[in-house]
Design an enzyme around this catalytic site. Structure first.
Site, mmCIF file in Angstrom:
data_model
loop_
_atom_site.group_PDB
_atom_site.id
_atom_site.type_symbol
_atom_site.label_atom_id
_atom_site.label_comp_id
_atom_site.label_asym_id
_atom_site.label_seq_id
_atom_site.Cartn_x
_atom_site.Cartn_y
_atom_site.Cartn_z
ATOM 1 N N CYS A 47 0.847 -1.190 0.000
ATOM 2 C CA CYS A 47 0.000 0.000 0.000
ATOM 3 C C CYS A 47 0.882 1.240 0.000
ATOM 4 O O CYS A 47 1.890 1.275 0.713
ATOM 5 C CB CYS A 47 -0.912 -0.022 1.233
ATOM 6 S SG CYS A 47 -2.036 1.376 1.336
ATOM 7 N N HIS A 92 -9.997 0.314 2.332
ATOM 8 C CA HIS A 92 -9.654 1.685 2.749
ATOM 9 C C HIS A 92 -10.931 2.477 3.070
ATOM 10 O O HIS A 92 -10.974 3.194 4.070
ATOM 11 C CB HIS A 92 -8.884 2.423 1.642
ATOM 12 C CG HIS A 92 -7.423 2.217 1.689
ATOM 13 N ND1 HIS A 92 -6.628 2.715 2.701
ATOM 14 C CD2 HIS A 92 -6.581 1.569 0.846
ATOM 15 C CE1 HIS A 92 -5.376 2.391 2.486
ATOM 16 N NE2 HIS A 92 -5.307 1.685 1.364
ATOM 17 N N HIS A 128 -9.074 -4.091 -2.137
ATOM 18 C CA HIS A 128 -8.109 -3.361 -1.303
ATOM 19 C C HIS A 128 -8.587 -1.926 -1.075
ATOM 20 O O HIS A 128 -8.579 -1.430 0.063
ATOM 21 C CB HIS A 128 -6.730 -3.368 -1.977
ATOM 22 C CG HIS A 128 -5.676 -2.647 -1.206
ATOM 23 N ND1 HIS A 128 -4.772 -3.286 -0.398
ATOM 24 C CD2 HIS A 128 -5.388 -1.320 -1.107
ATOM 25 C CE1 HIS A 128 -3.969 -2.397 0.165
ATOM 26 N NE2 HIS A 128 -4.321 -1.181 -0.263
ATOM 27 N N GLU A 129 -9.017 -1.268 -2.143
ATOM 28 C CA GLU A 129 -9.465 0.124 -2.010
ATOM 29 C C GLU A 129 -10.773 0.214 -1.219
ATOM 30 O O GLU A 129 -10.981 1.168 -0.463
ATOM 31 C CB GLU A 129 -9.600 0.776 -3.385
ATOM 32 C CG GLU A 129 -8.340 0.766 -4.229
ATOM 33 C CD GLU A 129 -7.049 1.146 -3.500
ATOM 34 O OE1 GLU A 129 -7.104 1.938 -2.540
ATOM 35 O OE2 GLU A 129 -5.987 0.637 -3.887
#
Length: 136
Positions: A85, A130, A126-127
């Protein structure tokens, strides 16, 4: 506008707020920042540029894509992988889905539903972590 990448773990740990049409410039800035960081990032979430909204950007092939308020509606095929990241040093092991169906608004605020697989699906997940305040 290209923005700096935040590394503030407390900020990144907050759950993102839904985006509205007034956040369109955030989506554009996120896409521009992703393009500027092309050699270092496959995707970005808005909180990585200091704005706590549910907006992500990623590459599908060579095309930068923006998703506003994305939600995974269906998923299949779990696997384990290691991810890096821009906001955090090192690699971490996590579980992902091989195939996902995502509902989202595009940069023009038109509703979309689309299937994704492989590395693109992994990047989206993954995003989305976040956006949920989950740091991988």
């Amino acid at each position: 506008m290209i923005r700096e990448i935040t590394k503030d773990v407390l900020f990144l740990s907050q759950k993102a707020l839904p985006a509205t049409e007034q956040d369109r410039q955030v989506a554009i800035d996120l896409r521009d920042t992703l393009v500027a960081k092309r050699n270092a990032a496959a995707g970005l979430a808005a909180n990585m540029i200091g704005i706590n909204k549910q907006i992500i950007a990623f590459y599908m092939g060579s095309l930068p894509i923006v998703m506003i308020n994305p939600q995974i509606k269906e998923w299949s095929g779990t696997y384990s992988t290691k991810e890096g990241c821009l906001s955090l040093a090192g690699l971490r092991t996590t579980k992902r889905y091989q195939k996902i169906l995502v509902e989202y608004w595009d940069i023009n605020f038109k509703k979309q539903v689309q299937d994704f697989t492989g590395f693109t699906a992994e990047t989206i997940q993954h995003e989305l972590d976040h956006c949920s305040g989950i740091l991988i």
